[in-house]
Design a protein around this motif. Structure first.
Motif, PDB file in Angstrom:
ATOM      1  N   GLU A  53       0.726  -1.201   0.191  1.00 16.25           N
ATOM      2  CA  GLU A  53       0.084   0.005  -0.033  1.00 16.25           C
ATOM      3  C   GLU A  53       0.898   1.247  -0.206  1.00 16.25           C
ATOM      4  N   MET A  54       1.946   1.529   0.831  1.00 20.59           N
ATOM      5  CA  MET A  54       2.789   2.246   0.853  1.00 20.59           C
ATOM      6  C   MET A  54       3.581   2.611  -0.344  1.00 20.59           C
ATOM      7  N   LEU A  55       4.162   1.388  -0.906  1.00 18.38           N
ATOM      8  CA  LEU A  55       4.713   1.624  -2.320  1.00 18.38           C
ATOM      9  C   LEU A  55       3.818   2.064  -3.471  1.00 18.38           C
ATOM     10  N   GLU A  56       2.647   1.725  -3.389  1.00 18.87           N
ATOM     11  CA  GLU A  56       1.470   2.142  -4.268  1.00 18.87           C
ATOM     12  C   GLU A  56       1.480   3.732  -4.161  1.00 18.87           C
ATOM     13  N   LYS A  57       1.282   4.269  -2.978  1.00 15.79           N
ATOM     14  CA  LYS A  57       1.059   5.611  -2.659  1.00 15.79           C
ATOM     15  C   LYS A  57       2.456   6.366  -3.234  1.00 15.79           C
ATOM     16  N   LEU A  58       3.560   5.883  -2.932  1.00 17.95           N
ATOM     17  CA  LEU A  58       4.745   6.548  -3.392  1.00 17.95           C
ATOM     18  C   LEU A  58       4.543   6.617  -5.031  1.00 17.95           C
ATOM     19  N   ASN A  59       4.481   5.340  -5.643  1.00 23.30           N
ATOM     20  CA  ASN A  59       4.585   5.435  -7.126  1.00 23.30           C
ATOM     21  C   ASN A  59       3.368   6.515  -7.580  1.00 23.30           C
ATOM     22  N   ASN A  60       2.098   6.364  -6.963  1.00 18.73           N
ATOM     23  CA  ASN A  60       1.255   7.537  -7.577  1.00 18.73           C
ATOM     24  C   ASN A  60       1.656   9.115  -7.321  1.00 18.73           C
ATOM     25  N   LEU A  61       2.323   9.247  -6.252  1.00 16.67           N
ATOM     26  CA  LEU A  61       2.673  10.621  -6.030  1.00 16.67           C
ATOM     27  C   LEU A  61       3.939  11.073  -6.771  1.00 16.67           C
ATOM     28  N   SER A  62       4.652  10.111  -7.196  1.00 21.78           N
ATOM     29  CA  SER A  62       5.944  10.287  -8.128  1.00 21.78           C
ATOM     30  C   SER A  62       5.490  10.560  -9.405  1.00 21.78           C
ATOM     31  N   ALA A  63       4.308   9.844  -9.972  1.00 21.22           N
ATOM     32  CA  ALA A  63       3.902  10.124 -11.426  1.00 21.22           C
ATOM     33  C   ALA A  63       2.996  11.503 -11.193  1.00 21.22           C
ATOM     34  N   ASN A  64       2.406  11.508 -10.353  1.00 19.26           N
ATOM     35  CA  ASN A  64       1.585  13.293 -10.261  1.00 19.26           C
ATOM     36  C   ASN A  64       2.685  14.241 -10.328  1.00 19.26           C
ATOM     37  N   ASN A  65       3.894  14.127  -9.778  1.00 19.79           N
ATOM     38  CA  ASN A  65       4.855  15.121  -9.634  1.00 19.79           C
ATOM     39  C   ASN A  65       5.376  15.167 -11.245  1.00 19.79           C
ATOM     40  N   GLU A  66       5.732  14.133 -11.961  1.00 19.86           N
ATOM     41  CA  GLU A  66       6.212  14.338 -13.347  1.00 19.86           C
ATOM     42  C   GLU A  66       5.158  14.846 -14.159  1.00 19.86           C
ATOM     43  N   GLN A  67       3.798  14.833 -13.917  1.00 19.01           N
ATOM     44  CA  GLN A  67       2.727  15.327 -14.663  1.00 19.01           C
ATOM     45  C   GLN A  67       2.801  16.869 -14.550  1.00 19.01           C
ATOM     46  N   ASN A  68       2.924  17.100 -13.421  1.00 20.98           N
ATOM     47  CA  ASN A  68       2.956  18.604 -12.944  1.00 20.98           C
ATOM     48  C   ASN A  68       4.282  19.517 -13.594  1.00 20.98           C
ATOM     49  N   GLU A  69       5.141  18.767 -13.664  1.00 20.58           N
ATOM     50  CA  GLU A  69       6.475  19.551 -14.188  1.00 20.58           C
ATOM     51  C   GLU A  69       6.136  19.523 -15.671  1.00 20.58           C
ATOM     52  N   GLN A  70       5.612  18.751 -16.367  1.00 22.35           N
ATOM     53  CA  GLN A  70       5.436  18.558 -17.909  1.00 22.35           C
ATOM     54  C   GLN A  70       4.546  19.729 -18.351  1.00 22.35           C
ATOM     55  N   THR A  71       3.661  20.155 -17.556  1.00 18.81           N
ATOM     56  CA  THR A  71       2.467  20.954 -17.610  1.00 18.81           C
ATOM     57  C   THR A  71       2.783  22.362 -17.517  1.00 18.81           C
ATOM     58  N   ASP A  72       3.818  22.817 -16.786  1.00 19.75           N
ATOM     59  CA  ASP A  72       4.063  24.257 -16.196  1.00 19.75           C
ATOM     60  C   ASP A  72       4.889  24.789 -17.336  1.00 19.75           C
ATOM     61  N   PRO A  73       4.332  25.847 -17.705  1.00 16.47           N
ATOM     62  CA  PRO A  73       4.799  26.727 -18.961  1.00 16.47           C
ATOM     63  C   PRO A  73       5.749  27.489 -18.572  1.00 16.47           C
ATOM     64  N   ARG A  74       6.026  27.948 -17.403  1.00  9.89           N
ATOM     65  CA  ARG A  74       6.919  28.796 -17.008  1.00  9.89           C
ATOM     66  C   ARG A  74       8.255  28.409 -17.232  1.00  9.89           C
ATOM     67  N   TRP A  75       8.581  27.053 -17.162  1.00 11.40           N
ATOM     68  CA  TRP A  75       9.960  26.608 -17.505  1.00 11.40           C
ATOM     69  C   TRP A  75      10.078  26.357 -18.893  1.00 11.40           C
ATOM     70  N   ASP A  76       9.246  26.318 -19.858  1.00  7.06           N
ATOM     71  CA  ASP A  76       9.392  26.427 -21.447  1.00  7.06           C
ATOM     72  C   ASP A  76      10.426  27.503 -21.496  1.00  7.06           C
ATOM     73  N   ALA A  77      10.410  28.615 -21.184  1.00  7.29           N
ATOM     74  CA  ALA A  77      11.367  29.663 -21.428  1.00  7.29           C
ATOM     75  C   ALA A  77      12.961  29.385 -20.976  1.00  7.29           C
ATOM     76  N   LEU A  78      13.241  28.615 -20.022  1.00  5.19           N
ATOM     77  CA  LEU A  78      14.232  28.451 -19.721  1.00  5.19           C
ATOM     78  C   LEU A  78      14.924  26.914 -20.342  1.00  5.19           C
ATOM     79  N   LYS A  79      14.121  26.367 -20.977  1.00  5.60           N
ATOM     80  CA  LYS A  79      14.477  25.166 -21.716  1.00  5.60           C
ATOM     81  C   LYS A  79      15.173  25.729 -23.125  1.00  5.60           C
ATOM     82  N   LYS A  80      14.707  26.685 -23.679  1.00  6.75           N
ATOM     83  CA  LYS A  80      15.280  27.023 -24.652  1.00  6.75           C
ATOM     84  C   LYS A  80      16.567  27.998 -24.675  1.00  6.75           C
ATOM     85  N   ILE A  81      16.895  28.206 -23.401  1.00  3.79           N
ATOM     86  CA  ILE A  81      18.193  28.889 -23.377  1.00  3.79           C
ATOM     87  C   ILE A  81      19.507  27.641 -23.242  1.00  3.79           C
ATOM     88  N   LYS A  82      20.452  27.814 -24.145  1.00  5.93           N
ATOM     89  CA  LYS A  82      21.644  27.072 -24.076  1.00  5.93           C
ATOM     90  C   LYS A  82      23.087  27.848 -24.173  1.00  5.93           C
TER      91      LYS A  82
END
Length: 173
Positions: free
Chosen positions: A144-173
Motif C-alpha cells: 500500500e505504501m509503495l503504491e502511494k509513493l508511485n502515485n505521488l511520483s507520477a503526479n509530480n512528473e505530470q505537474n512538471e511537464q505542464t508548467d509553462p513557466r519552465w518552457d522559456a528556460l528550456k530554450k536557453i543553451k
C-alpha cells in the motif's frame, strides 16, 4: 554490560596456534550498547584466534540476519549480512600505540574483549540506504505504501511537464 563479559577471551592460558570460538548474537547483545542502530538480530559469529609469540590474529566471520526498516516503504525486513574481518593484537610493554588498526596488549592484560569489535563490524556492514532486494515482491513489503509513493511520483512528473513557466528556460543553451 554484564552480558558483554561473555565476549571476553582469556588468551593467557591458550597454547600457540589456532583456536575457534562461536557466539550467537541476538537482541540482548545490542541492549548492551545504548545508542545502537541495530536493535534486533539473529547472527552467528565465528572467531578464529591465532596466538603467536608476539601477537594474536583474530579472524571474524559473522553471518545471519538483522531486522532493518526499509527506507522506501518503512516496513521491517530481514537484512542478510555476511561479514569477514580481521583484527591484530600485539603484545607490548607499553600501552601506547601509534597505529589505530592494531590493539596493544600489555603484560597486565589477560583477556581480550571482542564485543566492541563485533558491534562495530555489524554496524559498519549495515547499508547506508536499507531497501529489500526485491521491492514489492516480498511478503514483508508494504504494498500500500509503495503504491502511494508511485502515485505521488507520477503526479509530480505530470505537474512538471505542464508548467509553462519552465518552457522559456528550456530554450536557453
Amino acid at each position: 554490560m554484564k552480558s558483554l563479559r561473555n565476549y571476553s577471551i582469556p588468551y593467557t592460558g591458550l597454547k600457540l596456534g589456532k583456536h575457534q570460538f562461536t557466539y550467537v548474537i541476538t537482541d540482548e547483545f545490542f541492549d548492551g550498547f545504548e545508542y545502537s542502530l541495530v536493535k534486533k538480530a539473529n547472527l552467528k559469529c565465528e572467531v578464529e584466534l591465532e596466538k603467536q609469540e608476539t601477537m594474536i590474529i583474530l579472524n571474524f566471520e559473522i553471518t545471519g540476519t538483522i531486522d532493518a526498516n526499509c527506507d522506501r516503504c518503512l516496513a521491517q525486513y530481514p537484512q542478510q549480512v555476511d561479514i569477514h574481518e580481521q583484527q591484530v593484537a600485539k603484545f607490548s610493554e607499553e600501552a601506547l600505540s601509534d597505529d589505530e588498526e592494531i590493539i596493544t596488549l600489555t603484560k597486565n592484560d589477560h583477556e581480550i574483549n571482542i564485543a566492541g569489535l563485533i558491534y562495530e563490524y555489524i554496524n559498519v556492514a549495515m547499508p547506508f540506504i536499507t531497501v529489500c532486494n526485491d521491492e514489492g515482491n516480498t511478503p514483508y513489503c508494504d504494498k500500500e505504501m509503495l503504491e502511494k509513493l508511485n502515485n505521488l511520483s507520477a503526479n509530480n512528473e505530470q505537474n512538471e511537464q505542464t508548467d509553462p513557466r519552465w518552457d522559456a528556460l528550456k530554450k536557453i543553451k
